[in-house]
Design an enzyme around this catalytic site. Structure first.
Site, short mmCIF file in Angstrom:
data_model
loop_
_atom_site.label_atom_id
_atom_site.label_comp_id
_atom_site.label_asym_id
_atom_site.label_seq_id
_atom_site.Cartn_x
_atom_site.Cartn_y
_atom_site.Cartn_z
N GLU A 107 -8.79 -4.71 5.70
CA GLU A 107 -8.62 -3.58 4.79
C GLU A 107 -7.54 -3.90 3.76
O GLU A 107 -7.69 -3.61 2.57
CB GLU A 107 -8.25 -2.33 5.59
CG GLU A 107 -8.73 -1.03 4.98
CD GLU A 107 -10.24 -0.89 4.97
OE1 GLU A 107 -10.75 -0.25 4.04
OE2 GLU A 107 -10.91 -1.41 5.89
N TYR A 121 3.68 -5.53 13.05
CA TYR A 121 2.43 -4.91 12.58
C TYR A 121 1.65 -4.35 13.77
O TYR A 121 1.46 -5.03 14.78
CB TYR A 121 1.59 -5.93 11.83
CG TYR A 121 0.43 -5.33 11.07
CD1 TYR A 121 0.63 -4.26 10.22
CD2 TYR A 121 -0.85 -5.84 11.22
CE1 TYR A 121 -0.43 -3.70 9.52
CE2 TYR A 121 -1.92 -5.30 10.51
CZ TYR A 121 -1.70 -4.23 9.67
OH TYR A 121 -2.75 -3.67 8.98
N GLU A 153 0.81 -1.23 0.00
CA GLU A 153 0.00 0.00 0.00
C GLU A 153 0.84 1.27 0.00
O GLU A 153 0.49 2.25 -0.62
CB GLU A 153 -0.91 0.09 1.24
CG GLU A 153 -1.85 -1.03 1.46
CD GLU A 153 -1.33 -1.94 2.53
OE1 GLU A 153 -2.11 -2.35 3.37
OE2 GLU A 153 -0.12 -2.24 2.50
N HIS A 200 -0.76 -14.34 14.77
CA HIS A 200 -0.26 -12.97 14.74
C HIS A 200 0.56 -12.71 16.01
O HIS A 200 0.53 -13.49 16.95
CB HIS A 200 -1.41 -11.98 14.65
CG HIS A 200 -2.18 -12.09 13.37
ND1 HIS A 200 -3.25 -11.30 13.09
CD2 HIS A 200 -2.01 -12.89 12.30
CE1 HIS A 200 -3.74 -11.61 11.90
NE2 HIS A 200 -3.01 -12.58 11.41
N ASP A 216 -4.61 -7.26 7.54
CA ASP A 216 -5.98 -7.13 8.07
C ASP A 216 -6.99 -7.11 6.92
O ASP A 216 -6.65 -7.24 5.75
CB ASP A 216 -6.10 -5.88 8.94
CG ASP A 216 -5.72 -4.61 8.19
OD1 ASP A 216 -5.56 -4.66 6.95
OD2 ASP A 216 -5.57 -3.57 8.84
N ARG A 259 -1.49 -3.25 14.04
CA ARG A 259 -2.94 -3.46 14.17
C ARG A 259 -3.15 -4.92 14.54
O ARG A 259 -3.24 -5.78 13.69
CB ARG A 259 -3.67 -3.10 12.87
CG ARG A 259 -3.57 -1.62 12.52
CD ARG A 259 -4.43 -1.26 11.32
NE ARG A 259 -4.35 0.17 11.05
CZ ARG A 259 -3.56 0.72 10.14
NH1 ARG A 259 -2.78 -0.04 9.41
NH2 ARG A 259 -3.55 2.03 9.95
N ASP A 271 -1.37 -5.04 3.69
CA ASP A 271 -1.44 -5.39 5.12
C ASP A 271 -2.29 -6.63 5.35
O ASP A 271 -3.16 -6.98 4.55
CB ASP A 271 -2.01 -4.22 5.92
CG ASP A 271 -0.99 -3.10 6.09
OD1 ASP A 271 0.19 -3.31 5.77
OD2 ASP A 271 -1.40 -2.01 6.53
#
Length: 810
Positions: A82, A288, A9, A333, A80, A290, A78
């Site tokens: 999104e 990461y 991104e 994670h 997640d 998040r 990423d």
């Protein structure tokens, strides 16, 4: 030519990754989402129309060219939902096969990247469906609900699915505080020392404090009577307790915990924290950011253990493994930690450096032993009042453990006294104290509450808190508190009992989240008309359903249908709701006999003298609120003082060229009317207050305005603005004939001298600048014909493009 194209991104992330992968890989960035959702058709299974973001055309062209040249393409957005959605959009727009490699990694390091490349997968469409469901919900609620609140609530701008419950929390806390009745009582404390030490200096470090244990007094008389009994009293140690206690080390950082800690320890807002964490992650300094997981990888545990043994000794090490209670968290994670624990300082600015230090020290603390403290409690008794004990507590750190790197410890020492030892009483104080109302939320405590209730996701907390502040529904307090008189009774060493009134500040709002009057109105309206939208359990339930979609246990279509039916009914019913009346009657103006109201309008609070024109046939007088006051806090006395201000508009006099200068207030704020010119006044600079501005100040502003006009043909002007020269043409009226005309301005090309432009050339530049806007209007009109308004909820966007996809995924 590189054989591999890897797409992420962020350009910053791309730059970091490229250092590790070598010449066989070309790393490019999509720069976030490349498409926008512009329309949802609720009658066609909630089909979403996506359109390419005009700002991404150049990026897409570059990605298409690179993808044709590459043998293998890797989607590395990423991990997640999104990020998964961005990868899906890349598949669609770049026309890549569904088997295209999708990789994720928890940290940007060479081993992590190599491991991810060894284990590619494909885009997870369940995660994409979950993201689409959330996006569709937010679009439906935001569009439909915002239209309702703007119509029904004065000053309202919009409403959101997750922001509304967050606003409700803040409003309800404020209402609790307003209902709270503080009760006062007197608490007794004393200053003592070992009698054998013969201490006379009240500032001596040998003096210690003890509080009257478990007893307070409701009135001044009771407190006085109690103190009187200690004249000539002898104190001794009645009991002594010594215990050892452990202070437990902290758990690893999740996204929510990071925001809470950064707010508490560093004073960072959630937005600042997440921005700094994003920078640290993209630079490869932390994992990461998040995540809901408390997990630490075996490799990380080994590196942390090695550093603790080297830096502090093996007796500080205690390896721990943590497991997440949240069922939706993925243990594969990791928690937030440094990628290289041996790096002591990292970050490109002070925010990142401070946050990195917090993350590093917290990570080390999780693998260090508990701290051990020795606690001592002394109980003192007077011979004149044998049943009332004064308690003194001391604490000493025996082993600092994790406190070596994280947390603070301060020894509180007591003299080495034994049971039966005599103690000297220096003074006794009975101080009036007041019960405290519930504390207002800080950003950190609000994050904690949202997480506790399951509202939103930790990665969205920053945007939630920012949104309600940007809309002016919530502000951060700035007051240090208001002074309050407190009574204090003192029994000194000579047995003289005295009393004095001291002042202390109470009710500090600094850094606390407070609802504005508009915010309260919006929240109250939603609570009355859209109970589900602001219901905490309902909102948390939506998050659980989104998790189920990601786990393929629920379809997007069923979830949206279940939600939209009742929501649509509530929207329809709200049409019958009365517009909120925000007026608060303050009293009557003794000069005119007219009532004074504090009201809220689209530009905030104001005062009104007299009834509305429709009711009285006479136009009321509008005046601003006193500085620092709201419609809830302004008093009649303050309002009457405001009425003494001169009536606007008011003439200040004439400029040197004969133009009359008039101070006025308009829909966009205060201004000076000077002939055909309207000159905006500062809302901050008191010298430009329209009620107090002088002719001299106004004339200087007028002259500055005149000097900025490089050419004037009446309806067309060339103006030297704060961002450079531009052409100002006649305002463009809406085609419908309704609504406010919009500005008609055009930039002057850099290769043109503004002073040499003729009127004809200015007209041509204006015409050319309107061409793109005309195309946009045409595109919007076409879309409107294709999709009747009754059949869809539509979000206005910049421009339609040829790249258009309608998603009908369930």
């Amino acid at each position: 030519m590189s054989k591999n194209l890897l797409i992420v991104e962020s350009p910053a992330k791309a730059k970091t990754i490229e250092k590790y992968l070598g010449n066989d890989f070309k790393v490019l960035a999509s720069v976030g989402h490349i498409r926008k959702d512009t329309k949802v058709d609720v009658h066609d299974n909630f089909a979403v129309t996506y359109e390419i973001d005009p700002d991404h055309k150049k990026v897409i062209a570059e990605l298409k060219k690179a993808s044709k040249d590459a043998d293998t393409i890797w989607l590395a957005t990423d991990e997640d939902r999104e990020g998964e959605s961005i990868s899906w959009h890349l598949l669609e727009v770049l026309k890549l096969p569904k088997t295209t490699h999708r990789i994720t990694f928890h940290e940007i390091t060479k081993p992590a990247l190599q491991e991810a490349i060894k284990n590619p997968r494909t885009v997870d469409m369940n995660m994409v469906s979950s993201q689409q469901a959330r996006q569709t919900l937010d679009m439906l609620v935001g569009y439909d609900l915002s239209g309702v609140v703007r119509t029904k609530v004065p000053g309202a701008k919009s409403a959101g699915r997750v922001q509304s419950p967050a606003l409700r929390l803040i409003v309800e806390r404020e209402q609790e505080i307003e209902r709270f009745n503080a009760k006062s009582s007197f608490k007794v404390t004393g200053k003592f020392s070992d009698q054998a030490a013969n201490i006379s200096d009240l500032d001596s470090s040998e003096i210690f404090e003890a509080n009257l244990d478990k007893t307070t007094f409701a009135t001044e008389e009771e407190a006085k009577f109690f103190l009187e009994q200690f004249k000539n009293a002898n104190f001794k140690v009645q009991n002594l307790e010594k215990t050892e206690a452990k202070k437990a080390n902290p758990v690893p950082l999740t996204t929510a915990a990071l925001q809470i800690e950064a707010n508490s320890r560093l004073g960072f807002s959630s937005k600042t924290t997440m921005s700094a964490a994003q920078g640290l992650y993209q630079s490869g300094h932390i994992t990461y950011h998040r995540t809901d997981s408390l997990n630490l990888s075996n490799q990380a545990l080994a590196e942390i253990a090695n550093l603790i043994k080297t830096e502090f000794g093996e007796n500080y090490l205690e390896v721990r493994r943590f497991h997440t209670k949240n069922a939706s968290a993925q243990e594969a994670h990791e928690s937030i930690r440094p990628t290289h624990i041996d790096v002591a300082v990292a970050g490109k600015n002070e925010y990142e450096k401070k946050l990195y230090q917090l993350i590093r020290s917290r990570t080390l603390a999780t693998q260090m032993k508990n701290a051990v403290v020795a606690k001592t409690s002394l109980y003192l008794e007077a011979d004149t009042v044998p049943n009332e004990l004064f308690k003194a507590t001391g604490e000493m750190v025996i082993f600092d453990g994790f406190l070596k790197v994280y947390g603070k410890s301060k020894d509180t020492t007591l003299p080495n006294l034994q049971i039966g030892d005599n103690v000297k009483r220096h003074i006794l104080l009975a101080k009036q104290t007041f019960s405290k109302p519930p504390a207002r939320y800080t950003e950190g405590s609000l994050v904690k509450k949202l997480e506790e209730l399951g509202i939103g996701r930790p990665s969205t907390y920053a945007s939630i808190i920012n949104a309600i502040q940007v809309r002016n529904y919530v502000v951060k307090g700035e007051s240090e508190g208001e002074p309050r008189d407190v009574l204090q009774l003192t029994l000194d060493e000579s047995n003289q009992l005295s009393e004095q009134t001291i002042s202390e500040k109470t009710g500090s709002t600094k850094g606390k989240l407070m609802p504005t009057p508009v915010g309260e109105l919006v929240s109250n309206f939603l609570c009355e008309n859209f109970k589900d939208i602001v219901d905490y359990d309902f909102t948390a339930g939506i998050e659980e359903k989104l998790d189920l979609i990601a786990e393929k246990k629920l379809t997007r279509l069923k979830m949206l249908r279940d939600f939209y039916g009742p929501f649509s009914d509530a929207i329809g019913a709200s049409a019958m709701a009365n517009r909120y009346n925000s007026a608060t009657e303050l009293g009557t103006d003794p000069k005119t006999g007219k009532k004074i109201y504090a009201k809220i309008g689209k530009n905030g609070g104001f005062l009104q003298l007299g009834e509305n024109e429709k009711e009285s046939g006479e136009k009321p007088i509008f005046i601003p609120l006193p500085k620092g006051k709201t419609v809830k806090t302004v008093t009649l006395e303050q309002a009457l003082k405001q009425l003494e201000l001169p009536v606007l508009p008011r003439s200040l006099g004439h400029a040197k060229d004969g133009t009359e200068l008039i101070a006025a207030n308009g829909p966009f704020g205060p201004f000076i009317k000077a002939g055909t010119h309207n000159i905006a006044l500062s809302k901050i600079n008191e010298a430009e207050n329209p009620y107090h501005i002088t002719l001299e100040t106004a004339e200087a502003l007028y002259q500055k305005k005149i000097d900025s006009i490089l050419a004037d043909w009446g309806d067309i002007k060339i103006i030297n603005g704060p961002f450079g020269p531009y052409i100002k043409g006649p305002a463009i009226k809406p085609a419908s004939g309704k609504g406010r005309a919009r500005p008609n301005n055009a930039k002057i090309p850099k290769d043109r001298d503004p002073k040499s432009i003729t009127r004809e050339e200015a007209e041509e530049i204006l015409l050319n600048s309107k061409a793109p806007a005309a195309k946009k209007a045409s595109a919007k009109k076409t879309a409107a014909k294709k999709t009747p308004a009754k059949k869809s909820t539509t979000k206005k966007t910049a421009a339609k493009t040829k790249a258009k996809t309608t998603a009908k995924k369930s």
